[in-house]
Design a protein around this motif. Structure first.
Motif, PDB file in Angstrom:
ATOM      1  N   HIS A 190       0.814  -1.211   0.000  1.00 23.01           N
ATOM      2  CA  HIS A 190       0.000   0.000   0.000  1.00 23.01           C
ATOM      3  C   HIS A 190       0.853   1.269   0.000  1.00 23.01           C
ATOM      4  CE1 HIS A 190      -3.057   2.889   1.352  1.00 23.01           C
ATOM      5  NE2 HIS A 190      -3.947   2.007   0.924  1.00 23.01           N
ATOM      6  N   PRO A 191       0.405   2.316  -0.735  1.00 21.18           N
ATOM      7  CA  PRO A 191       1.200   3.562  -0.777  1.00 21.18           C
ATOM      8  C   PRO A 191       1.477   4.166   0.600  1.00 21.18           C
ATOM      9  CG  PRO A 191      -0.868   3.792  -2.028  1.00 21.18           C
ATOM     10  CD  PRO A 191      -0.707   2.350  -1.678  1.00 21.18           C
ATOM     11  N   LEU A 192       0.558   4.001   1.555  1.00 19.99           N
ATOM     12  CA  LEU A 192       0.814   4.556   2.895  1.00 19.99           C
ATOM     13  C   LEU A 192       2.006   3.870   3.569  1.00 19.99           C
ATOM     14  CD1 LEU A 192      -2.575   5.274   4.718  1.00 19.99           C
ATOM     15  CD2 LEU A 192      -0.887   6.897   3.848  1.00 19.99           C
ATOM     16  N   SER A 193       2.172   2.589   3.277  1.00 22.75           N
ATOM     17  CA  SER A 193       3.327   1.885   3.831  1.00 22.75           C
ATOM     18  C   SER A 193       4.618   2.475   3.280  1.00 22.75           C
ATOM     19  CB  SER A 193       3.275   0.401   3.488  1.00 22.75           C
ATOM     20  OG  SER A 193       2.043  -0.148   3.874  1.00 22.75           O
ATOM     21  N   PHE A 194       4.589   2.795   1.978  1.00 22.26           N
ATOM     22  CA  PHE A 194       5.774   3.408   1.389  1.00 22.26           C
ATOM     23  C   PHE A 194       6.004   4.811   1.943  1.00 22.26           C
ATOM     24  CE2 PHE A 194       5.178   0.294  -2.134  1.00 22.26           C
ATOM     25  CZ  PHE A 194       6.399  -0.340  -1.960  1.00 22.26           C
ATOM     26  N   ALA A 195       4.910   5.516   2.205  1.00 22.94           N
ATOM     27  CA  ALA A 195       5.052   6.857   2.765  1.00 22.94           C
ATOM     28  C   ALA A 195       5.744   6.786   4.119  1.00 22.94           C
ATOM     29  CB  ALA A 195       3.698   7.529   2.903  1.00 22.94           C
ATOM     30  N   MET A 196       5.325   5.807   4.922  1.00 24.52           N
ATOM     31  CA  MET A 196       5.966   5.641   6.218  1.00 24.52           C
ATOM     32  C   MET A 196       7.428   5.284   6.055  1.00 24.52           C
ATOM     33  SD  MET A 196       3.378   3.676   8.734  1.00 24.52           S
ATOM     34  CE  MET A 196       4.600   3.168   9.915  1.00 24.52           C
ATOM     35  N   ALA A 197       7.713   4.501   5.037  1.00 24.07           N
ATOM     36  CA  ALA A 197       9.077   4.020   4.847  1.00 24.07           C
ATOM     37  C   ALA A 197       9.990   5.112   4.307  1.00 24.07           C
ATOM     38  CB  ALA A 197       9.089   2.831   3.894  1.00 24.07           C
TER      39      ALA A 197
ATOM     40  N   ALA B 140       5.854  -1.639   7.807  1.00 22.63           N
ATOM     41  CA  ALA B 140       4.726  -0.702   7.847  1.00 22.63           C
ATOM     42  C   ALA B 140       3.460  -1.365   7.329  1.00 22.63           C
ATOM     43  CB  ALA B 140       5.060   0.538   7.022  1.00 22.63           C
ATOM     44  N   GLU B 141       3.605  -2.120   6.257  1.00 17.55           N
ATOM     45  CA  GLU B 141       2.450  -2.805   5.663  1.00 17.55           C
ATOM     46  C   GLU B 141       1.813  -3.759   6.678  1.00 17.55           C
ATOM     47  OE1 GLU B 141       1.378  -2.343   2.572  1.00 17.55           O
ATOM     48  OE2 GLU B 141      -0.012  -4.024   2.261  1.00 17.55           O
ATOM     49  N   ILE B 142       2.658  -4.541   7.331  1.00 16.94           N
ATOM     50  CA  ILE B 142       2.147  -5.500   8.311  1.00 16.94           C
ATOM     51  C   ILE B 142       1.393  -4.774   9.429  1.00 16.94           C
ATOM     52  CG2 ILE B 142       2.833  -7.161  10.097  1.00 16.94           C
ATOM     53  CD1 ILE B 142       5.290  -7.798   8.249  1.00 16.94           C
ATOM     54  N   ILE B 143       2.012  -3.699   9.946  1.00 18.82           N
ATOM     55  CA  ILE B 143       1.405  -3.018  11.090  1.00 18.82           C
ATOM     56  C   ILE B 143       0.131  -2.279  10.701  1.00 18.82           C
ATOM     57  CG2 ILE B 143       1.768  -1.192  12.775  1.00 18.82           C
ATOM     58  CD1 ILE B 143       4.810  -2.117  12.526  1.00 18.82           C
ATOM     59  N   LEU B 144       0.172  -1.594   9.565  1.00 22.12           N
ATOM     60  CA  LEU B 144      -1.019  -0.842   9.145  1.00 22.12           C
ATOM     61  C   LEU B 144      -2.187  -1.791   8.878  1.00 22.12           C
ATOM     62  CD1 LEU B 144       0.576   1.883   6.839  1.00 22.12           C
ATOM     63  CD2 LEU B 144      -0.388   2.202   9.109  1.00 22.12           C
ATOM     64  N   TRP B 146      -2.591  -4.725  10.337  1.00 22.90           N
ATOM     65  CA  TRP B 146      -2.975  -5.251  11.641  1.00 22.90           C
ATOM     66  C   TRP B 146      -3.833  -4.224  12.386  1.00 22.90           C
ATOM     67  CZ3 TRP B 146      -0.444  -3.857  16.547  1.00 22.90           C
ATOM     68  CH2 TRP B 146      -0.895  -4.648  17.622  1.00 22.90           C
ATOM     69  N   GLN B 147      -3.494  -2.923  12.215  1.00 21.10           N
ATOM     70  CA  GLN B 147      -4.278  -1.873  12.856  1.00 21.10           C
ATOM     71  C   GLN B 147      -5.570  -1.590  12.098  1.00 21.10           C
ATOM     72  OE1 GLN B 147      -1.530   1.454  13.048  1.00 21.10           O
ATOM     73  NE2 GLN B 147      -1.145   1.041  15.210  1.00 21.10           N
ATOM     74  N   GLY B 148      -5.712  -2.174  10.917  1.00 20.85           N
ATOM     75  CA  GLY B 148      -6.908  -1.961  10.109  1.00 20.85           C
ATOM     76  C   GLY B 148      -6.958  -0.605   9.426  1.00 20.85           C
ATOM     77  N   ILE B 149      -5.815   0.076   9.307  1.00 21.17           N
ATOM     78  CA  ILE B 149      -5.805   1.390   8.655  1.00 21.17           C
ATOM     79  C   ILE B 149      -5.885   1.249   7.133  1.00 21.17           C
ATOM     80  CG2 ILE B 149      -4.389   3.467   8.257  1.00 21.17           C
ATOM     81  CD1 ILE B 149      -3.447   3.201  11.163  1.00 21.17           C
ATOM     82  N   ILE B 150      -5.279   0.195   6.597  1.00 24.39           N
ATOM     83  CA  ILE B 150      -5.381  -0.018   5.150  1.00 24.39           C
ATOM     84  C   ILE B 150      -6.051  -1.355   4.867  1.00 24.39           C
ATOM     85  CG2 ILE B 150      -3.456   1.432   4.483  1.00 24.39           C
ATOM     86  CD1 ILE B 150      -1.714  -1.087   4.310  1.00 24.39           C
TER      87      ILE B 150
END
Lengths: 269, 150
Positions: A190-197, B140-144, B146-150
Protein backbone atom coordinates in the motif's frame (compact mmCIF):
# COMPACT_ATOMS: atom_id res chain seq x y z
CA UNK A 1 39.49 7.82 21.61
CA UNK A 2 40.72 11.38 22.10
CA UNK A 3 43.40 10.41 24.60
CA UNK A 4 46.41 10.42 22.36
CA UNK A 5 45.59 13.51 20.39
CA UNK A 6 47.19 16.68 21.63
CA UNK A 7 44.15 18.90 21.55
CA UNK A 8 46.07 21.98 22.67
CA UNK A 9 48.38 21.76 19.67
CA UNK A 10 45.36 21.32 17.43
CA UNK A 11 43.75 24.35 18.94
CA UNK A 12 46.77 26.43 18.01
CA UNK A 13 46.78 25.22 14.41
CA UNK A 14 45.38 28.53 13.26
CA UNK A 15 46.17 27.86 9.65
CA UNK A 16 43.83 24.86 9.67
CA UNK A 17 41.00 26.80 11.29
CA UNK A 18 41.54 29.74 8.94
CA UNK A 19 41.35 27.48 5.90
CA UNK A 20 38.15 25.87 7.18
CA UNK A 21 36.74 29.27 8.05
CA UNK A 22 37.32 30.51 4.50
CA UNK A 23 35.84 27.32 3.03
CA UNK A 24 32.74 27.76 5.21
CA UNK A 25 32.32 31.43 4.25
CA UNK A 26 32.65 30.71 0.54
CA UNK A 27 30.40 27.66 0.48
CA UNK A 28 27.67 29.18 2.66
CA UNK A 29 27.73 32.28 0.46
CA UNK A 30 27.18 30.09 -2.61
CA UNK A 31 24.21 28.47 -0.87
CA UNK A 32 22.22 25.44 -1.88
CA UNK A 33 20.95 24.31 -5.24
CA UNK A 34 18.50 21.62 -6.15
CA UNK A 35 17.67 20.13 -9.52
CA UNK A 36 14.44 18.35 -10.18
CA UNK A 37 15.18 14.97 -11.67
CA UNK A 38 12.18 12.82 -12.44
CA UNK A 39 10.24 12.35 -9.21
CA UNK A 40 12.91 13.68 -6.85
CA UNK A 41 15.58 16.34 -6.47
CA UNK A 42 19.36 16.26 -6.56
CA UNK A 43 20.44 18.33 -3.61
CA UNK A 44 23.71 20.30 -3.59
CA UNK A 45 24.37 21.68 -0.12
CA UNK A 46 27.22 23.90 1.11
CA UNK A 47 28.52 20.95 3.10
CA UNK A 48 29.02 18.99 -0.10
CA UNK A 49 31.09 21.79 -1.69
CA UNK A 50 32.95 22.20 1.60
CA UNK A 51 33.94 18.55 1.51
CA UNK A 52 35.12 18.74 -2.09
CA UNK A 53 37.02 22.00 -1.60
CA UNK A 54 38.65 20.68 1.59
CA UNK A 55 39.69 17.55 -0.23
CA UNK A 56 41.07 19.51 -3.20
CA UNK A 57 42.97 21.91 -0.93
CA UNK A 58 44.82 19.01 0.64
CA UNK A 59 46.65 18.61 -2.65
CA UNK A 60 47.76 22.26 -2.65
CA UNK A 61 50.59 23.73 -0.54
CA UNK A 62 47.91 25.48 1.56
CA UNK A 63 47.27 22.32 3.56
CA UNK A 64 49.91 19.95 4.89
CA UNK A 65 49.87 16.48 6.35
CA UNK A 66 49.97 17.75 9.94
CA UNK A 67 46.87 19.88 9.40
CA UNK A 68 45.05 16.87 7.98
CA UNK A 69 45.90 14.89 11.12
CA UNK A 70 44.81 17.81 13.30
CA UNK A 71 41.45 17.94 11.54
CA UNK A 72 40.39 14.51 12.84
CA UNK A 73 39.51 15.42 16.46
CA UNK A 74 37.62 18.45 15.21
CA UNK A 75 35.40 16.17 13.16
CA UNK A 76 34.82 13.86 16.12
CA UNK A 77 33.99 16.79 18.42
CA UNK A 78 32.07 18.73 15.77
CA UNK A 79 29.76 15.79 15.20
CA UNK A 80 28.79 15.83 18.89
CA UNK A 81 27.30 19.31 18.35
CA UNK A 82 25.28 17.91 15.48
CA UNK A 83 23.92 15.15 17.71
CA UNK A 84 23.11 17.68 20.47
CA UNK A 85 21.21 19.74 17.88
CA UNK A 86 19.25 16.69 16.74
CA UNK A 87 18.43 15.95 20.40
CA UNK A 88 16.95 19.38 21.08
CA UNK A 89 14.94 19.14 17.85
CA UNK A 90 13.29 15.93 18.99
CA UNK A 91 12.36 16.93 22.55
CA UNK A 92 9.60 19.40 21.59
CA UNK A 93 8.07 16.79 19.25
CA UNK A 94 7.89 14.07 21.88
CA UNK A 95 4.09 14.10 22.04
CA UNK A 96 3.78 13.73 18.28
CA UNK A 97 6.24 10.88 18.45
CA UNK A 98 4.36 9.08 21.20
CA UNK A 99 1.09 9.67 19.36
CA UNK A 100 2.59 8.17 16.23
CA UNK A 101 2.40 4.93 18.11
CA UNK A 102 3.80 1.46 17.86
CA UNK A 103 3.64 1.38 14.08
CA UNK A 104 6.41 3.92 13.76
CA UNK A 105 8.49 2.41 16.53
CA UNK A 106 8.35 -1.05 15.03
CA UNK A 107 9.13 0.44 11.67
CA UNK A 108 12.64 1.05 12.91
CA UNK A 109 13.06 -2.72 12.71
CA UNK A 110 12.46 -2.41 9.01
CA UNK A 111 15.60 -0.31 8.78
CA UNK A 112 17.49 -3.49 9.52
CA UNK A 113 16.66 -4.27 5.90
CA UNK A 114 19.83 -2.41 4.96
CA UNK A 115 21.94 -4.91 6.91
CA UNK A 116 20.41 -7.94 5.26
CA UNK A 117 20.39 -6.50 1.74
CA UNK A 118 23.53 -4.41 1.67
CA UNK A 119 26.02 -6.08 4.02
CA UNK A 120 26.33 -9.31 2.00
CA UNK A 121 26.74 -7.25 -1.15
CA UNK A 122 29.46 -5.11 0.45
CA UNK A 123 31.37 -8.17 1.64
CA UNK A 124 30.93 -9.77 -1.76
CA UNK A 125 32.36 -6.67 -3.42
CA UNK A 126 35.45 -7.11 -1.31
CA UNK A 127 34.92 -4.48 1.37
CA UNK A 128 36.46 -5.19 4.75
CA UNK A 129 35.48 -3.21 7.83
CA UNK A 130 34.29 -0.38 5.59
CA UNK A 131 31.17 -2.49 5.07
CA UNK A 132 30.24 -2.08 8.75
CA UNK A 133 30.18 1.70 8.43
CA UNK A 134 28.37 1.53 5.12
CA UNK A 135 25.58 -0.86 5.92
CA UNK A 136 24.78 -0.73 9.66
CA UNK A 137 22.17 1.96 8.98
CA UNK A 138 21.00 4.35 6.32
CA UNK A 139 24.02 6.51 7.14
CA UNK A 140 22.55 9.81 8.30
CA UNK A 141 23.99 12.27 10.82
CA UNK A 142 23.34 10.22 13.99
CA UNK A 143 25.01 7.22 12.39
CA UNK A 144 28.04 9.22 11.26
CA UNK A 145 28.26 10.48 14.84
CA UNK A 146 28.11 6.99 16.28
CA UNK A 147 30.72 5.50 13.94
CA UNK A 148 33.14 8.41 14.33
CA UNK A 149 32.65 8.31 18.10
CA UNK A 150 33.34 4.57 18.32
CA UNK A 151 36.02 4.01 15.71
CA UNK A 152 37.58 7.47 15.23
CA UNK A 153 37.60 9.33 11.95
CA UNK A 154 40.75 7.69 10.58
CA UNK A 155 39.20 4.23 10.36
CA UNK A 156 37.79 2.02 7.61
CA UNK A 157 34.37 2.14 9.33
CA UNK A 158 34.36 5.94 9.16
CA UNK A 159 35.36 5.96 5.50
CA UNK A 160 32.48 3.62 4.78
CA UNK A 161 29.85 5.68 6.60
CA UNK A 162 31.16 8.92 5.07
CA UNK A 163 30.85 7.47 1.56
CA UNK A 164 27.21 6.54 2.15
CA UNK A 165 26.50 9.81 3.97
CA UNK A 166 27.83 12.05 1.21
CA UNK A 167 26.29 10.01 -1.57
CA UNK A 168 22.98 9.90 0.30
CA UNK A 169 22.98 13.65 0.89
CA UNK A 170 23.23 14.39 -2.82
CA UNK A 171 21.37 11.52 -4.44
CA UNK A 172 19.33 9.92 -1.63
CA UNK A 173 16.10 11.80 -2.29
CA UNK A 174 16.23 11.13 -6.01
CA UNK A 175 16.92 7.46 -5.57
CA UNK A 176 14.25 6.97 -2.90
CA UNK A 177 11.84 8.95 -5.06
CA UNK A 178 12.53 6.72 -8.03
CA UNK A 179 12.19 3.41 -6.24
CA UNK A 180 9.23 4.61 -4.17
CA UNK A 181 7.36 5.63 -7.32
CA UNK A 182 8.28 2.45 -9.09
CA UNK A 183 7.43 0.10 -6.23
CA UNK A 184 4.28 1.95 -5.17
CA UNK A 185 2.74 1.51 -8.59
CA UNK A 186 4.04 -1.99 -9.39
CA UNK A 187 4.03 -3.83 -6.04
CA UNK A 188 1.03 -4.91 -3.96
CA UNK A 189 2.27 -2.91 -0.95
CA UNK A 190 0.00 0.00 0.00
CA UNK A 191 1.20 3.56 -0.78
CA UNK A 192 0.81 4.56 2.90
CA UNK A 193 3.33 1.88 3.83
CA UNK A 194 5.77 3.41 1.39
CA UNK A 195 5.05 6.86 2.76
CA UNK A 196 5.97 5.64 6.22
CA UNK A 197 9.08 4.02 4.85
CA UNK A 198 10.28 6.98 2.88
CA UNK A 199 10.43 9.78 5.39
CA UNK A 200 11.29 13.07 3.81
CA UNK A 201 12.26 13.38 0.16
CA UNK A 202 9.95 10.99 -1.51
CA UNK A 203 6.82 12.15 0.33
CA UNK A 204 6.14 14.64 -2.43
CA UNK A 205 6.48 11.94 -5.04
CA UNK A 206 4.03 9.70 -3.24
CA UNK A 207 1.56 12.58 -3.18
CA UNK A 208 1.96 13.00 -6.92
CA UNK A 209 1.16 9.34 -7.46
CA UNK A 210 -1.77 9.17 -5.02
CA UNK A 211 -3.21 12.70 -4.66
CA UNK A 212 -6.32 11.52 -2.77
CA UNK A 213 -4.10 10.37 0.12
CA UNK A 214 -2.07 13.59 0.33
CA UNK A 215 -2.67 14.63 3.97
CA UNK A 216 -2.15 11.17 5.32
CA UNK A 217 0.99 10.61 3.28
CA UNK A 218 2.57 13.87 4.43
CA UNK A 219 1.76 13.15 8.08
CA UNK A 220 3.10 9.62 7.92
CA UNK A 221 6.25 10.58 6.07
CA UNK A 222 6.96 13.50 8.42
CA UNK A 223 6.49 11.50 11.61
CA UNK A 224 8.59 8.72 10.19
CA UNK A 225 11.49 11.02 9.34
CA UNK A 226 11.51 12.59 12.78
CA UNK A 227 11.40 9.21 14.39
CA UNK A 228 14.24 7.84 12.35
CA UNK A 229 16.46 10.69 13.55
CA UNK A 230 15.39 10.25 17.16
CA UNK A 231 15.25 6.52 17.50
CA UNK A 232 17.78 5.86 14.75
CA UNK A 233 20.69 6.83 16.97
CA UNK A 234 19.69 4.56 19.84
CA UNK A 235 18.55 1.77 17.58
CA UNK A 236 21.95 1.88 15.86
CA UNK A 237 23.81 1.87 19.17
CA UNK A 238 21.97 -1.10 20.67
CA UNK A 239 20.82 -3.15 17.67
CA UNK A 240 22.05 -2.06 14.25
CA UNK A 241 25.76 -1.71 14.86
CA UNK A 242 26.27 -4.78 17.11
CA UNK A 243 24.24 -6.90 14.70
CA UNK A 244 26.21 -5.68 11.69
CA UNK A 245 29.52 -6.36 13.44
CA UNK A 246 28.40 -9.91 14.33
CA UNK A 247 27.19 -10.67 10.82
CA UNK A 248 30.30 -9.14 9.33
CA UNK A 249 32.53 -11.37 11.45
CA UNK A 250 30.47 -14.40 10.48
CA UNK A 251 30.54 -13.59 6.79
CA UNK A 252 34.20 -12.69 6.57
CA UNK A 253 35.15 -15.88 8.44
CA UNK A 254 33.18 -17.94 6.00
CA UNK A 255 34.63 -16.14 3.05
CA UNK A 256 38.15 -16.65 4.36
CA UNK A 257 37.56 -20.33 5.03
CA UNK A 258 36.20 -20.79 1.55
CA UNK A 259 39.11 -19.11 -0.14
CA UNK A 260 41.55 -21.10 2.01
CA UNK A 261 40.05 -24.47 1.05
CA UNK A 262 39.92 -23.27 -2.52
CA UNK A 263 43.56 -22.37 -2.66
CA UNK A 264 44.66 -25.28 -0.49
CA UNK A 265 42.90 -27.69 -2.80
CA UNK A 266 42.97 -30.40 -0.14
CA UNK A 267 41.46 -33.47 -1.83
CA UNK A 268 40.54 -35.02 1.51
CA UNK A 269 38.03 -32.32 2.41
CA UNK B 1 39.95 15.04 33.57
CA UNK B 2 39.85 18.77 34.13
CA UNK B 3 42.41 19.19 31.36
CA UNK B 4 40.17 17.15 29.06
CA UNK B 5 37.15 19.28 29.83
CA UNK B 6 38.95 22.55 29.14
CA UNK B 7 40.37 21.22 25.90
CA UNK B 8 37.05 19.86 24.66
CA UNK B 9 35.41 23.15 25.48
CA UNK B 10 38.08 25.17 23.70
CA UNK B 11 38.07 23.00 20.58
CA UNK B 12 34.26 23.06 20.47
CA UNK B 13 34.51 26.82 20.98
CA UNK B 14 36.69 27.23 17.89
CA UNK B 15 34.29 25.01 15.98
CA UNK B 16 31.34 27.00 17.33
CA UNK B 17 32.81 30.29 16.12
CA UNK B 18 33.23 28.96 12.58
CA UNK B 19 29.70 27.48 12.64
CA UNK B 20 28.20 30.71 13.99
CA UNK B 21 29.72 32.73 11.17
CA UNK B 22 28.60 30.15 8.61
CA UNK B 23 25.15 30.35 10.18
CA UNK B 24 25.24 34.11 9.63
CA UNK B 25 26.36 34.00 6.00
CA UNK B 26 24.25 31.05 4.91
CA UNK B 27 21.12 31.33 7.03
CA UNK B 28 21.10 35.04 7.91
CA UNK B 29 21.02 34.61 11.67
CA UNK B 30 23.04 37.32 13.40
CA UNK B 31 25.90 35.86 15.46
CA UNK B 32 24.68 37.20 18.81
CA UNK B 33 21.31 35.57 18.22
CA UNK B 34 22.95 32.21 17.56
CA UNK B 35 25.56 32.32 20.34
CA UNK B 36 23.27 31.25 23.25
CA UNK B 37 22.17 28.23 21.21
CA UNK B 38 25.74 27.30 20.28
CA UNK B 39 26.75 27.54 23.94
CA UNK B 40 23.93 25.21 24.97
CA UNK B 41 24.97 22.68 22.34
CA UNK B 42 28.61 22.88 23.45
CA UNK B 43 27.63 22.35 27.11
CA UNK B 44 25.49 19.33 26.18
CA UNK B 45 28.36 17.86 24.15
CA UNK B 46 30.92 18.35 26.90
CA UNK B 47 28.63 16.75 29.50
CA UNK B 48 28.12 13.80 27.15
CA UNK B 49 31.87 13.42 26.64
CA UNK B 50 32.41 13.50 30.42
CA UNK B 51 29.69 10.89 31.02
CA UNK B 52 31.25 8.58 28.44
CA UNK B 53 34.48 8.66 30.49
CA UNK B 54 33.06 8.32 34.00
CA UNK B 55 29.97 6.13 33.59
CA UNK B 56 30.73 2.42 33.40
CA UNK B 57 29.36 0.60 30.38
CA UNK B 58 29.77 1.01 26.67
CA UNK B 59 27.33 3.76 25.78
CA UNK B 60 29.22 6.11 23.43
CA UNK B 61 29.26 9.86 24.07
CA UNK B 62 26.80 10.48 21.21
CA UNK B 63 24.23 8.34 23.07
CA UNK B 64 24.45 10.54 26.18
CA UNK B 65 24.50 13.69 24.10
CA UNK B 66 21.37 12.74 22.15
CA UNK B 67 19.60 11.78 25.36
CA UNK B 68 20.53 15.00 27.20
CA UNK B 69 19.48 17.05 24.17
CA UNK B 70 16.08 15.35 24.13
CA UNK B 71 15.56 15.70 27.89
CA UNK B 72 16.40 19.41 28.18
CA UNK B 73 14.05 20.24 25.32
CA UNK B 74 11.03 18.25 26.55
CA UNK B 75 8.00 20.54 26.93
CA UNK B 76 7.50 19.70 30.62
CA UNK B 77 11.12 20.33 31.62
CA UNK B 78 11.55 23.79 33.18
CA UNK B 79 13.47 26.18 30.95
CA UNK B 80 13.04 24.04 27.87
CA UNK B 81 11.37 26.90 26.02
CA UNK B 82 14.67 28.82 26.15
CA UNK B 83 16.65 25.79 25.02
CA UNK B 84 14.32 25.27 22.09
CA UNK B 85 14.14 28.96 21.18
CA UNK B 86 17.91 29.54 21.32
CA UNK B 87 19.00 26.34 19.63
CA UNK B 88 16.45 26.88 16.86
CA UNK B 89 18.65 29.78 15.73
CA UNK B 90 21.45 27.36 14.90
CA UNK B 91 20.87 25.62 11.59
CA UNK B 92 21.84 21.98 11.51
CA UNK B 93 23.31 22.58 8.06
CA UNK B 94 25.55 25.34 9.46
CA UNK B 95 26.98 22.76 11.86
CA UNK B 96 27.45 20.20 9.11
CA UNK B 97 29.39 22.47 6.74
CA UNK B 98 32.52 22.95 8.90
CA UNK B 99 32.48 19.25 9.82
CA UNK B 100 32.58 18.33 6.15
CA UNK B 101 35.29 20.94 5.47
CA UNK B 102 37.49 19.36 8.15
CA UNK B 103 36.49 15.93 6.85
CA UNK B 104 37.55 16.81 3.30
CA UNK B 105 40.95 17.98 4.50
CA UNK B 106 41.38 14.89 6.66
CA UNK B 107 40.30 12.48 3.94
CA UNK B 108 42.81 14.16 1.63
CA UNK B 109 45.59 12.49 3.59
CA UNK B 110 43.81 9.12 3.33
CA UNK B 111 42.84 9.72 -0.27
CA UNK B 112 44.39 6.45 -1.48
CA UNK B 113 42.17 4.49 0.95
CA UNK B 114 39.08 6.52 0.23
CA UNK B 115 39.47 6.29 -3.54
CA UNK B 116 39.61 2.52 -3.30
CA UNK B 117 35.97 2.62 -2.20
CA UNK B 118 35.15 3.98 -5.65
CA UNK B 119 32.17 2.89 -7.69
CA UNK B 120 31.67 -0.18 -5.50
CA UNK B 121 30.65 2.10 -2.63
CA UNK B 122 28.00 3.69 -4.84
CA UNK B 123 26.53 0.24 -5.50
CA UNK B 124 26.52 -0.53 -1.77
CA UNK B 125 24.99 2.87 -0.96
CA UNK B 126 22.15 2.22 -3.43
CA UNK B 127 21.54 -1.16 -1.81
CA UNK B 128 21.57 0.50 1.65
CA UNK B 129 18.75 2.82 0.61
CA UNK B 130 16.89 0.09 -1.20
CA UNK B 131 17.17 -2.31 1.75
CA UNK B 132 16.08 0.24 4.33
CA UNK B 133 13.19 1.34 2.19
CA UNK B 134 11.84 -2.08 1.36
CA UNK B 135 12.40 -3.36 4.91
CA UNK B 136 10.55 -0.39 6.40
CA UNK B 137 7.72 -0.62 3.89
CA UNK B 138 7.16 -4.30 4.65
CA UNK B 139 7.03 -3.69 8.41
CA UNK B 140 4.73 -0.70 7.85
CA UNK B 141 2.45 -2.80 5.66
CA UNK B 142 2.15 -5.50 8.31
CA UNK B 143 1.41 -3.02 11.09
CA UNK B 144 -1.02 -0.84 9.15
CA UNK B 145 -2.95 -3.94 8.11
CA UNK B 146 -2.98 -5.25 11.64
CA UNK B 147 -4.28 -1.87 12.86
CA UNK B 148 -6.91 -1.96 10.11
CA UNK B 149 -5.81 1.39 8.65
CA UNK B 150 -5.38 -0.02 5.15
Amino acid sequence: MMGKADLRGILKDWRLHAVVFIIVCVTEAIGQFSFKVGPGVILLLPMVYAFIIGLALFFTPLVNEKMAKNAEPLIVLGVTLLIAKIGVTIGPQIEALIAAGPALVLQEIGNLGTIFFALPLAVLLGFKRESIGMTHSIGREPNVGLIVNKFGFDSPEARGVMAVYIFGTVFGAVFLGLIAGFLATTSPIHPLSFAMASGVGSGSMMVAAFPELEDQIVAFAGASNLLSLGTGLFFSIFVGLPLTEKLYTLMSNRKNRKSVTHKGGNPNV
Amino acid sequence: MFKNITEWTLVLGVFGIVATLGNWIGYEVLPWEAIPGIIILIVVSVIGLILEKIVPGNLPAVGYIGLIGIIISLPWVPGSEFVVEWTSKVSILALATPILAYAGISIGSNWADFRKLGIRSVIVALMVFFGTFVGSALIAEIILRWQGII
